[in-house]
Design a protein around this motif. Structure first.
Motif, PDB file in Angstrom:
ATOM      1  N   GLU A  59       6.043   2.855  -3.649  1.00 32.98           N
ATOM      2  CA  GLU A  59       6.841   3.401  -2.373  1.00 32.98           C
ATOM      3  C   GLU A  59       7.353   4.314  -2.456  1.00 32.98           C
ATOM      4  O   GLU A  59       7.543   5.345  -1.801  1.00 32.98           O
ATOM      5  N   ARG A  60       8.375   4.873  -3.797  1.00 28.39           N
ATOM      6  CA  ARG A  60       9.122   5.948  -3.929  1.00 28.39           C
ATOM      7  C   ARG A  60       8.382   7.143  -3.897  1.00 28.39           C
ATOM      8  O   ARG A  60       8.803   8.187  -3.004  1.00 28.39           O
ATOM      9  N   ASP A  61       7.174   7.345  -4.298  1.00 32.66           N
ATOM     10  CA  ASP A  61       6.482   8.613  -4.228  1.00 32.66           C
ATOM     11  C   ASP A  61       5.372   8.484  -3.546  1.00 32.66           C
ATOM     12  O   ASP A  61       4.268   9.364  -3.415  1.00 32.66           O
ATOM     13  N   ALA A  62       4.676   7.459  -3.004  1.00 31.47           N
ATOM     14  CA  ALA A  62       3.177   7.043  -2.515  1.00 31.47           C
ATOM     15  C   ALA A  62       2.276   7.194  -3.327  1.00 31.47           C
ATOM     16  O   ALA A  62       1.236   7.967  -3.097  1.00 31.47           O
ATOM     17  N   THR A  63       2.543   6.927  -4.643  1.00 34.92           N
ATOM     18  CA  THR A  63       1.405   7.008  -5.586  1.00 34.92           C
ATOM     19  C   THR A  63       0.486   5.799  -5.789  1.00 34.92           C
ATOM     20  O   THR A  63       1.304   4.658  -5.874  1.00 34.92           O
ATOM     21  N   VAL A  64      -0.752   6.014  -5.749  1.00 40.42           N
ATOM     22  CA  VAL A  64      -1.498   4.520  -5.986  1.00 40.42           C
ATOM     23  C   VAL A  64      -1.641   4.309  -7.546  1.00 40.42           C
ATOM     24  O   VAL A  64      -1.785   5.142  -8.367  1.00 40.42           O
ATOM     25  N   VAL A  65      -0.953   3.201  -7.715  1.00 33.43           N
ATOM     26  CA  VAL A  65      -0.759   2.569  -9.169  1.00 33.43           C
ATOM     27  C   VAL A  65      -1.979   1.910  -9.670  1.00 33.43           C
ATOM     28  O   VAL A  65      -2.563   2.176 -10.646  1.00 33.43           O
ATOM     29  N   SER A  66      -2.833   1.300  -8.571  1.00 39.70           N
ATOM     30  CA  SER A  66      -3.837   0.634  -9.005  1.00 39.70           C
ATOM     31  C   SER A  66      -4.829   0.160  -7.853  1.00 39.70           C
ATOM     32  O   SER A  66      -4.165   0.277  -6.619  1.00 39.70           O
ATOM     33  N   THR A  67      -5.909  -0.011  -7.991  1.00 36.11           N
ATOM     34  CA  THR A  67      -6.970  -0.249  -6.841  1.00 36.11           C
ATOM     35  C   THR A  67      -7.808  -1.505  -7.292  1.00 36.11           C
ATOM     36  O   THR A  67      -8.144  -1.590  -8.511  1.00 36.11           O
TER      37      THR A  67
END
Length: 117
Positions: A59-67
């Motif tokens: 949420e903090r930076d809208a980075t996709v961590v995993s898919t």
């Protein structure tokens, strides 16, 4: 359609807005990319195919961590909407458990599992 095509090639991991909003540390975003229910020629039922992409986003930076991708096939006894939805839901949940989505989401860091990256 263009974004979906590029996503399928791996050119894009995710397109979304920034930030996702007030809430927890991570968000699980789902996208239903394929859903088909074909009536069977030999009987009253339907064959169901679906594909869903689940993305774990910080949420903090809208980075996709995993898919993770869920693919499911099911057989419905009839072509009634309720029967198709029930069978599709059951099949999607079973595949999510098979690839380890519940544990993948709980870990918060997107642990690598079969069907997930």
């Amino acid at each position: 359609m263009m974004v979906r095509t590029l996503s399928a090639t791996g050119a894009l991991r995710y397109v979304g807005r920034r930030p996702l909003g007030v809430g927890g540390d991570f968000a699980a975003l789902t996208e239903l990319t394929d859903f088909q229910a074909r009536a069977e020629a030999a009987g009253p039922g339907a064959v169901i195919n679906l594909r869903m992409i689940v993305r774990l986003v910080r949420e903090r930076d809208a980075t996709v961590v995993s898919t993770c991708t869920i693919t499911a096939k099911a057989q419905a006894a009839t072509t009634e909407s309720g029967d198709i939805v029930d069978q599709a839901t059951h099949a999607a949940r079973a595949d999510a458990r098979r690839v380890g989505v519940p544990a993948w989401l709980r870990c918060g860091r997107g642990a690598r599992r079969s069907g997930c990256r």
